[in-house]
Design a protein around this motif. Structure first.
Motif, short mmCIF file in Angstrom:
data_model
loop_
_atom_site.label_atom_id
_atom_site.label_comp_id
_atom_site.label_asym_id
_atom_site.label_seq_id
_atom_site.Cartn_x
_atom_site.Cartn_y
_atom_site.Cartn_z
N ARG A 101 -4.68 -0.73 11.38
CA ARG A 101 -3.93 -1.82 12.02
C ARG A 101 -4.54 -2.27 13.33
O ARG A 101 -4.36 -3.42 13.73
CB ARG A 101 -2.47 -1.40 12.24
CG ARG A 101 -1.77 -0.86 11.03
CD ARG A 101 -1.75 -1.76 9.81
NE ARG A 101 -1.19 -1.04 8.66
CZ ARG A 101 -1.09 -1.52 7.44
NH1 ARG A 101 -1.52 -2.75 7.15
NH2 ARG A 101 -0.57 -0.80 6.46
N LYS A 151 0.84 -1.22 0.00
CA LYS A 151 0.00 0.00 0.00
C LYS A 151 0.87 1.26 0.00
O LYS A 151 0.63 2.18 -0.78
CB LYS A 151 -0.89 -0.04 1.26
CG LYS A 151 -1.38 1.30 1.77
CD LYS A 151 -2.20 1.11 3.02
CE LYS A 151 -2.45 2.36 3.83
NZ LYS A 151 -1.29 2.85 4.59
N CYS A 155 -5.27 7.17 8.83
CA CYS A 155 -5.67 6.68 10.14
C CYS A 155 -5.58 7.79 11.16
O CYS A 155 -4.68 8.62 11.11
CB CYS A 155 -4.73 5.55 10.56
SG CYS A 155 -4.97 4.06 9.61
C1 LIG Z 1 -1.11 4.49 9.36
C2 LIG Z 1 -1.29 3.80 8.25
O1 LIG Z 1 -1.66 4.27 7.07
P1 LIG Z 1 -1.97 5.77 6.58
O2 LIG Z 1 -0.70 6.53 6.70
O3 LIG Z 1 -2.33 5.55 5.14
O4 LIG Z 1 -3.08 6.28 7.42
C3 LIG Z 1 -1.05 2.35 8.18
O5 LIG Z 1 -0.86 1.84 7.05
O6 LIG Z 1 -1.04 1.68 9.22
#
Ligand SMILES: C=C(OP(=O)(O)O)C(=O)O
Ligand SMILES: CC(=O)N[C@H]1[C@@H](OP(=O)(O)OP(=O)(O)OC[C@H]2O[C@@H](n3ccc(=O)[nH]c3=O)[C@H](O)[C@@H]2O)O[C@H](CO)[C@@H](O)[C@@H]1O
Length: 431
Positions: free
Chosen positions: A383, A25, A125
């Motif tokens: 997570r 991702k 998140c």
């Molecule tokens: C914090 C995360 O993602 P993001 O930065 O996309 O919110 C994550 O992948 O755990």
């Protein structure tokens, strides 16, 4: 009442077999942003995770004027960014951009292809304070005019007369490094970025940009130099595998006392998490592109101390699953979350399942071992949702993890991949 999508987990099944680790991702999102820098050709990205964040990123790419195709069964994206240029579309609208963090990675393409960008929101998140000052300060040092519209909470970036410069990051921000590299690749002159991030995804993005024609050196050293070029061309690239997805599957295997081969996982990418899990009693064997993970169920897990830090330190994105795993260990584990000031929402959820976790600011003590009991728990973020599912795999009875969306933002086909390993996990819609 609308429909709710949730995960339902029935515990008690050890994970065994083969799991396919998804594409990363945190590599594919900057690559979608980078693909928009190409004024020639069509970009092909392979090994793309089929996750909600990628869907949002593609909606955003279309919104700003690109043509995109997501061939989900082939895990392949095709992006034609030759159509970008209408500056009235140089906007990251709140309704899409505030649903994922990676939206901030579109700013360099808008700056270079349209001369300006308006940021109406950036999501991700909810982990406490998540600033973007390094990004905006860096754009300004390259010559952009960055202004805030406090009434609407918008940021406006005007990108005329950009030129290379010397930039530094107070801490090695992951997306900050990627964004400043992307801003520099088409900026005339030399840009130097000090205290840059070392995460494997950053290196994959540098490789992708390099094959597009960008001139970047020093990736992985903390000191990155970029020589601006006039244009970039679309290329084909296979996204690296997702080390956080691999870490989550490894910890789920450990929790259940299973034996799983993770196809595509790279032990080196786990950094310190590898050593911490080994200390807890997890066995790893790298067999080419397959990482075998085992945990002898007759030997209790040992407790652990962990402090999150940038790569190769213990990844903050693996902190929640580690907390869930630590509830099973015999003794007291200590976890210090040193990246984010609000990433312990999971503790209350695990305590609802019978865990004994004390939180004091950014420090937590987990008193194990706990015989977890299934109940309804909240997925506060990506997570912690995955970690609650991990807890559900070993809990007595049924665990409901809701909503599903935070988990679906970042883990592809989670229920299917876990079921293939023998788990009882379904993703279901309820009224
Ligand atoms: C914090 C995360 O993602 P993001 O930065 O996309 O919110 C994550 O992948 O755990
Ligand atoms: C899409 C993506 O790649 N997300 C990852 C990325 O997020 P992201 O790139 O947002 O995380 P950063 O590395 O930037 O943030 C780390 C810390 O630095 C602070 N900071 C960051 C930028 C800034 O301009 N000012 C500032 O103060 C943040 O508030 C945070 O406390 O790296 C994080 C840390 O590994 C991971 O948890 C995320 O999964």
């Amino acid at each position: 009442m609308g429909q709710e999508v949730r995960y339902r987990v029935r515990g008690g099944h050890a994970l065994n077999g083969t799991a396919f680790i998804q594409g990363a991702k945190n590599a594919v999102l900057p690559m979608i942003g980078a693909a928009l820098l190409a004024s020639k050709g069509r970009t092909v990205l392979r090994n793309v995770p089929v996750i909600e964040d990628v869907r949002r990123a593609l909606e955003l790419a279309e919104y700003v004027g690109a043509r995109v195709e997501f061939h989900e069964a082939e895990r392949t994206i095709v992006i034609d960014a030759t159509t970008l240029g209408d500056s009235s579309r140089a906007v990251l609208p709140a309704e899409i951009a505030s649903r994922f963090r990676g939206s901030v990675l579109f700013v360099p393409a808008l700056m270079h292809r349209m001369g300006r960008a308006r940021i109406e929101g950036v999501g991700g998140c909810n982990l406490g304070s998540r600033n973007l000052d390094f990004h905006y300060r860096g754009f300004a040092r390259l010559g952009a005019e960055v202004t805030e519209d406090p009434e609407r909470n918008h940021i406006n970036v005007k990108a005329e007369n950009l030129r290379g410069g010397r930039l530094y990051l107070d801490t090695p921000s992951h997306t900050g490094t990627e964004n400043l590299i992307m801003a520099a690749v088409l900026t005339p002159g030399t840009t130097v970025i000090e205290h840059a991030a070392l995460e494997p995804e950053v290196l994959d993005v540098i490789e992708f940009l390099g094959s597009m024609g960008a001139k970047i050196s020093g990736g992985g050293t903390g000191l990155i130099t970029v020589e601006g070029v006039e244009e970039l061309t679309a290329v084909e690239h296979t996204v690296m595998s997702d080390r956080i997805d691999a870490g989550v599957f490894a910890m789920m295997t450990a929790a259940t006392g299973g034996d799983v081969s993770l196809v595509g996982a790279n032990l080196d990418h786990l950094g310190v998490a590898r050593w911490k899990l080994e200390q807890m009693g997890v066995q790893f064997t790298q067999q080419g592109a397959v990482l075998r993970v085992r945990r002898d169920p007759s030997v209790p897990l040992r407790p652990i101390n962990a402090v999150t830090s940038p790569f190769p330190g213990f990844a903050t994105d693996l902190q929640s699953p580690l907390m869930a795993l630590a509830t099973l260990a015999e003794g007291e584990s200590y976890i210090h979350e040193a990246i984010y000031d609000g990433r312990f929402a999971l503790a209350d959820e695990l305590n609802k399942m019978g865990a004994k976790i004390e939180v004091d600011g950014t420090r937590a003590i987990v008193h194990g071992p706990t015989a977890l009991r299934g109940t309804e728990v909240i997925a506060h973020d990506l997570r912690s949702g995955a970690a609650a599912i991990l807890a559900g795999l070993v809990a007595e009875g049924e665990t409901i993890v809701a909503p599903a969306y935070p988990v679906d933002r970042g883990h592809s086909q989670f229920a299917n991949r876990l079921s293939a390993l023998g788990a009882d996990v379904v993703r279901e819609e309820v009224n």
